[in-house]
Design a protein around this motif. Structure first.
Motif, PDB file in Angstrom:
ATOM      1  N   GLU A 174       0.913  -1.075  -0.387  1.00 52.99           N
ATOM      2  CA  GLU A 174      -0.476   0.145   0.069  1.00 52.99           C
ATOM      3  C   GLU A 174       0.943   1.340  -0.317  1.00 52.99           C
ATOM      4  OE1 GLU A 174      -3.240   2.523   2.508  1.00 52.99           O
ATOM      5  OE2 GLU A 174      -2.649   0.474   2.998  1.00 52.99           O
ATOM      6  N   VAL A 175       0.689   2.029  -1.642  1.00 48.61           N
ATOM      7  CA  VAL A 175       1.624   3.260  -1.368  1.00 48.61           C
ATOM      8  C   VAL A 175       0.561   4.502  -0.906  1.00 48.61           C
ATOM      9  CG1 VAL A 175       2.711   4.895  -2.684  1.00 48.61           C
ATOM     10  CG2 VAL A 175       2.942   2.241  -3.368  1.00 48.61           C
ATOM     11  N   VAL A 176       0.751   5.113   0.772  1.00 44.93           N
ATOM     12  CA  VAL A 176       0.073   6.179   1.400  1.00 44.93           C
ATOM     13  C   VAL A 176       0.046   7.415   0.821  1.00 44.93           C
ATOM     14  CG1 VAL A 176      -0.789   4.088   3.573  1.00 44.93           C
ATOM     15  CG2 VAL A 176       1.287   6.282   3.160  1.00 44.93           C
ATOM     16  N   ALA A 177       2.135   7.256   0.245  1.00 41.36           N
ATOM     17  CA  ALA A 177       2.047   9.004  -0.395  1.00 41.36           C
ATOM     18  C   ALA A 177       2.887   8.320  -1.297  1.00 41.36           C
ATOM     19  CB  ALA A 177       2.262   9.907   0.717  1.00 41.36           C
ATOM     20  N   ARG A 178       2.895   9.418  -1.757  1.00 41.89           N
ATOM     21  CA  ARG A 178       4.530   8.835  -2.927  1.00 41.89           C
ATOM     22  C   ARG A 178       5.389  10.708  -2.978  1.00 41.89           C
ATOM     23  NH1 ARG A 178       4.990  10.340  -7.701  1.00 41.89           N
ATOM     24  NH2 ARG A 178       2.648  10.425  -8.566  1.00 41.89           N
ATOM     25  N   GLN A 179       6.593  10.351  -2.051  1.00 41.55           N
ATOM     26  CA  GLN A 179       7.021  11.975  -1.497  1.00 41.55           C
ATOM     27  C   GLN A 179       8.330  12.275  -2.912  1.00 41.55           C
ATOM     28  OE1 GLN A 179       8.725  12.138   2.439  1.00 41.55           O
ATOM     29  NE2 GLN A 179      10.526  12.468   1.669  1.00 41.55           N
ATOM     30  N   THR A 180       8.190  13.433  -3.529  1.00 39.50           N
ATOM     31  CA  THR A 180       9.239  13.564  -4.355  1.00 39.50           C
ATOM     32  C   THR A 180      10.813  14.358  -3.884  1.00 39.50           C
ATOM     33  OG1 THR A 180       7.633  13.715  -6.281  1.00 39.50           O
ATOM     34  CG2 THR A 180       9.876  14.912  -6.340  1.00 39.50           C
ATOM     35  N   GLY A 206       8.420  21.821 -10.649  1.00 37.96           N
ATOM     36  CA  GLY A 206       6.790  22.632 -10.190  1.00 37.96           C
ATOM     37  C   GLY A 206       5.126  21.860  -9.832  1.00 37.96           C
ATOM     38  N   ALA A 207       5.196  20.973 -10.300  1.00 36.97           N
ATOM     39  CA  ALA A 207       3.817  20.156 -10.139  1.00 36.97           C
ATOM     40  C   ALA A 207       3.304  19.963  -8.799  1.00 36.97           C
ATOM     41  CB  ALA A 207       3.328  19.266 -11.345  1.00 36.97           C
ATOM     42  N   VAL A 208       4.900  19.690  -7.601  1.00 38.56           N
ATOM     43  CA  VAL A 208       4.495  19.022  -6.816  1.00 38.56           C
ATOM     44  C   VAL A 208       3.504  19.520  -5.743  1.00 38.56           C
ATOM     45  CG1 VAL A 208       5.951  17.906  -4.647  1.00 38.56           C
ATOM     46  CG2 VAL A 208       7.025  17.669  -6.650  1.00 38.56           C
ATOM     47  N   PRO A 209       2.710  19.362  -5.252  1.00 34.49           N
ATOM     48  CA  PRO A 209       2.106  20.126  -4.280  1.00 34.49           C
ATOM     49  C   PRO A 209       1.957  19.920  -2.934  1.00 34.49           C
ATOM     50  CG  PRO A 209       0.761  17.230  -4.852  1.00 34.49           C
ATOM     51  CD  PRO A 209       1.802  17.904  -4.980  1.00 34.49           C
ATOM     52  N   ASP A 210       1.622  21.072  -2.921  1.00 40.66           N
ATOM     53  CA  ASP A 210       2.054  21.131  -1.406  1.00 40.66           C
ATOM     54  C   ASP A 210       0.547  19.763  -0.282  1.00 40.66           C
ATOM     55  OD1 ASP A 210       0.399  22.687   1.441  1.00 40.66           O
ATOM     56  OD2 ASP A 210       2.246  22.908   1.300  1.00 40.66           O
ATOM     57  N   LEU A 215      -4.831  19.041   1.574  1.00 46.45           N
ATOM     58  CA  LEU A 215      -6.163  18.782   2.196  1.00 46.45           C
ATOM     59  C   LEU A 215      -7.168  19.275   2.706  1.00 46.45           C
ATOM     60  CD1 LEU A 215      -3.432  16.254   4.691  1.00 46.45           C
ATOM     61  CD2 LEU A 215      -5.344  15.677   2.716  1.00 46.45           C
ATOM     62  N   VAL A 216      -6.598  20.574   3.067  1.00 46.70           N
ATOM     63  CA  VAL A 216      -7.668  21.710   3.869  1.00 46.70           C
ATOM     64  C   VAL A 216      -8.729  21.885   2.698  1.00 46.70           C
ATOM     65  CG1 VAL A 216      -7.509  23.969   4.730  1.00 46.70           C
ATOM     66  CG2 VAL A 216      -6.245  23.209   5.316  1.00 46.70           C
ATOM     67  N   ALA A 217      -7.726  22.021   0.863  1.00 50.15           N
ATOM     68  CA  ALA A 217      -9.510  22.323   0.257  1.00 50.15           C
ATOM     69  C   ALA A 217     -10.124  21.098  -0.475  1.00 50.15           C
ATOM     70  CB  ALA A 217      -8.418  22.493  -0.941  1.00 50.15           C
ATOM     71  N   GLY A 218     -10.425  20.063   1.095  1.00 45.59           N
ATOM     72  CA  GLY A 218     -10.587  19.037   0.287  1.00 45.59           C
ATOM     73  C   GLY A 218     -10.057  18.040  -0.305  1.00 45.59           C
ATOM     74  N   ARG A 219      -9.245  17.748  -1.231  1.00 45.56           N
ATOM     75  CA  ARG A 219      -8.676  17.346  -1.707  1.00 45.56           C
ATOM     76  C   ARG A 219      -7.112  16.407  -1.404  1.00 45.56           C
ATOM     77  NH1 ARG A 219      -8.750  21.787  -4.979  1.00 45.56           N
ATOM     78  NH2 ARG A 219      -6.924  22.101  -4.212  1.00 45.56           N
ATOM     79  N   VAL A 220      -7.239  14.947  -1.619  1.00 50.45           N
ATOM     80  CA  VAL A 220      -5.612  14.195  -1.239  1.00 50.45           C
ATOM     81  C   VAL A 220      -5.383  13.653  -2.780  1.00 50.45           C
ATOM     82  CG1 VAL A 220      -5.403  11.645  -1.106  1.00 50.45           C
ATOM     83  CG2 VAL A 220      -7.906  13.291  -0.002  1.00 50.45           C
ATOM     84  N   PRO A 221      -3.956  14.058  -2.395  1.00 50.16           N
ATOM     85  CA  PRO A 221      -2.853  14.298  -3.384  1.00 50.16           C
ATOM     86  C   PRO A 221      -2.618  12.791  -4.365  1.00 50.16           C
ATOM     87  CG  PRO A 221      -2.831  15.677  -2.005  1.00 50.16           C
ATOM     88  CD  PRO A 221      -3.555  14.889  -1.055  1.00 50.16           C
ATOM     89  N   ASP A 222      -2.807  12.575  -5.472  1.00 53.35           N
ATOM     90  CA  ASP A 222      -2.849  11.218  -5.880  1.00 53.35           C
ATOM     91  C   ASP A 222      -1.789  11.010  -6.457  1.00 53.35           C
ATOM     92  OD1 ASP A 222      -3.292  12.533  -7.551  1.00 53.35           O
ATOM     93  OD2 ASP A 222      -5.099  11.397  -8.476  1.00 53.35           O
ATOM     94  N   HIS A 223      -0.731  12.674  -6.504  1.00 58.24           N
ATOM     95  CA  HIS A 223       0.864  11.325  -6.955  1.00 58.24           C
ATOM     96  C   HIS A 223       1.750  12.952  -5.353  1.00 58.24           C
ATOM     97  CE1 HIS A 223      -0.828  16.214  -8.182  1.00 58.24           C
ATOM     98  NE2 HIS A 223       0.070  15.751  -8.431  1.00 58.24           N
ATOM     99  N   GLY A 224       3.113  13.152  -6.115  1.00 59.82           N
ATOM    100  CA  GLY A 224       3.713  13.442  -5.587  1.00 59.82           C
ATOM    101  C   GLY A 224       3.883  14.340  -4.439  1.00 59.82           C
ATOM    102  N   VAL A 225       3.989  14.105  -2.980  1.00 59.43           N
ATOM    103  CA  VAL A 225       4.323  15.566  -2.319  1.00 59.43           C
ATOM    104  C   VAL A 225       5.276  15.813  -1.760  1.00 59.43           C
ATOM    105  CG1 VAL A 225       1.976  14.960  -1.715  1.00 59.43           C
ATOM    106  CG2 VAL A 225       3.624  13.839  -0.451  1.00 59.43           C
TER     107      VAL A 225
END
Length: 456
Positions: A174-180, A206-210, A215-225
């Motif tokens: 299970e990949v719970v998060a992907r960190q760049t 440039g596309a790596v989200p904070d 999360l505060v915006a109600g979205r769960v990132p599905d790619h690198g953080v």
């Protein structure tokens, strides 16, 4: 008993490896057609310790030119050292160094032939295809076997490659998060990295989200953080993913079960990291609910200050209208306040940011189900029940909490204001139990109980 996966690779040796980043346990595995793989491990990665956050893991493809010679045609060596450094800073994690992955699985000499084609103008994908190889020939079955042998089934994957996460997921990791990893582009590898981003779906810097902003915006990132945001994603992502209706209980208490001294003094039971955790919970909900006793004892603000995010609506449960008219929640317009009182309570004229809501009273005050129904009628579905002990216990006893975060501080108060209390069972076998995760917050230990899973 769940059957363990049958492993195709076998651990053959274990030793230690001191490095510039710290000392790692080093395990050798057969596989890769006799080349063998290694895993560098620091700390308890099997999740048996108190901190149940998934460990940092880097699945690193062998790259002689980058790892040993410091080539700048790629960023492999820098990625490897950045991963070891990140693990050392956290004190826990693993690097699986995968042999047989040279040149994305085509082998060392073929990779050098691809280099020659790249010198003539082809990109890395077309060079592999020109030689008759796939763009990426790597497989991850033996990697998954190694992770299972280490007791690792959940990871925060240090990789900008979404396909790597997808392959591991298919193999039961299970990949719970992907960190760049924070490795800068260089002029020598800019074309190489641009090709991976354009043609192989790798994350661009440039596309790596904070993660927290997402999360505060109600979205769960599905790619690198980025960086340690992967911890936030692992810890709070499930709360956001739960959807528009969620009821969370939160309480901090001493080891002997008190939230305050007998004088009512509760400043502070838990430490700074737990208070930050509380502010993160506030930022992720629509409303925060407290009883009037908490207003009388602490005059709280109930706003989000320790982290980025908006403050929720404050809900004060006050059957008899006892809240002091000069209390913060009734006088300071730093968040909307809903003052919930009984049918006969006498309340003064209120400030513009305060709304009065009258609800019927039951034998023990407001019925928790009636409170939730009234909030949801107003579109306030994500609820944090913050205190005090009687209010949180009432929602727990009514079976309305989806999650309970109970922080235990290393204090023995002896006598005071009790924390969680409800009518229990005569047998321990009937005691309330649920799947848990535990987080170490400084000197405190926070236990998250997934009560919704029990109901499901």
């Amino acid at each position: 008993m769940t059957d363990l996966p049958r492993l195709a690779v076998r651990r053959t040796v274990s030793t230690t490896l001191p490095t510039e980043h710290g000392t790692f346990a080093m395990h050798g595995y057969d596989g890769a057609g006799g080349l063998g793989h290694v895993a560098l491990v620091m700390g308890d990665v099997a999740g048996e310790g108190l901190d149940d956050v998934a460990p940092l893991v880097r699945v690193h493809s062998e790259c002689l030119t980058g790892d040993a010679f410091g080539s700048r045609r790629c960023d492999c060596g820098e990625q490897l050292h950045a991963a070891l450094g990140a693990i050392a800073r956290e004190g826990r994690g693993a690097v699986v160094y995968v042999r047989g992955h040279e040149g994305r699985g085509i082998g060392l000499l073929a990779k050098l032939q691809a280099y020659a084609l790249q010198d003539a103008g082809l990109d890395t994908v077309d060079a592999n295809l020109e030689l008759g190889y796939p763009a990426d020939a790597r497989t991850y079955d033996e990697v998954a076997d190694i992770l299972h042998d280490l007791g690792v089934t959940r990871v925060r994957l240090m990789s900008s490659n979404p396909e790597k996460a997808e392959r591991l997921t298919e193999l039961g990791i299970e990949v719970v998060a992907r960190q760049t990893l924070p490795v800068a582009d260089r002029p020598e590898n800019a074309f190489y990295l641009d090709t991976k981003r354009r043609r192989m779906r790798h994350d661009s810097v440039g596309a790596v989200p904070d993660a927290w902003a997402e999360l505060v915006a109600g979205r769960v990132p599905d790619h690198g953080v980025a960086g340690t945001d992967s911890v936030l994603l692992d810890r709070y992502g499930p709360l956001v993913a739960a959807g528009p209706e969620l009821t969370i209980g939160q309480l901090a208490q001493s080891m002997d079960g008190f939230i305050a001294a007998r004088s009512g003094d509760a400043e502070f039971v838990s430490g700074e990291q737990d208070r930050e955790h509380l502010h993160r919970l506030r930022a992720l909900v629509d409303v925060v609910v407290i009883g009037v006793s908490s207003v009388l004892a602490d005059d709280p603000r109930l706003t989000v200050r320790a982290v980025a995010g908006g403050s929720p609506v404050r809900v004060v449960l006050d059957p008899n209208g006892r809240a002091p008219h000069g209390s913060h929640v009734l006088t300071v317009d730093d968040a909307p306040t809903l003052w919930v009182v009984g049918p006969d309570a006498v309340v003064p004229e209120v400030a513009p940011h305060v709304s009065v809501l009258r609800l019927p009273l039951g034998p023990s005050g407001f019925e928790p189900a009636a409170v939730l129904a009234a909030l949801r009628e107003r579109g306030l579905g994500r609820v944090l029940v913050e205190g005090g002990g009687r209010v949180v216990s009432a929602f727990l006893a009514a079976g309305l909490l989806d999650r309970l975060f109970l922080t235990t501080a290393p204090l023995l108060i002896g006598d005071g204001v009790p924390g969680i209390r409800f009518d229990g069972s005569d047998r321990l076998a009937d005691a309330l139990s649920a799947p848990v995760r535990r987080f170490v917050l400084g000197e405190d230990i926070c236990t998250e109980m997934d009560l919704a899973a029990v109901r499901a």
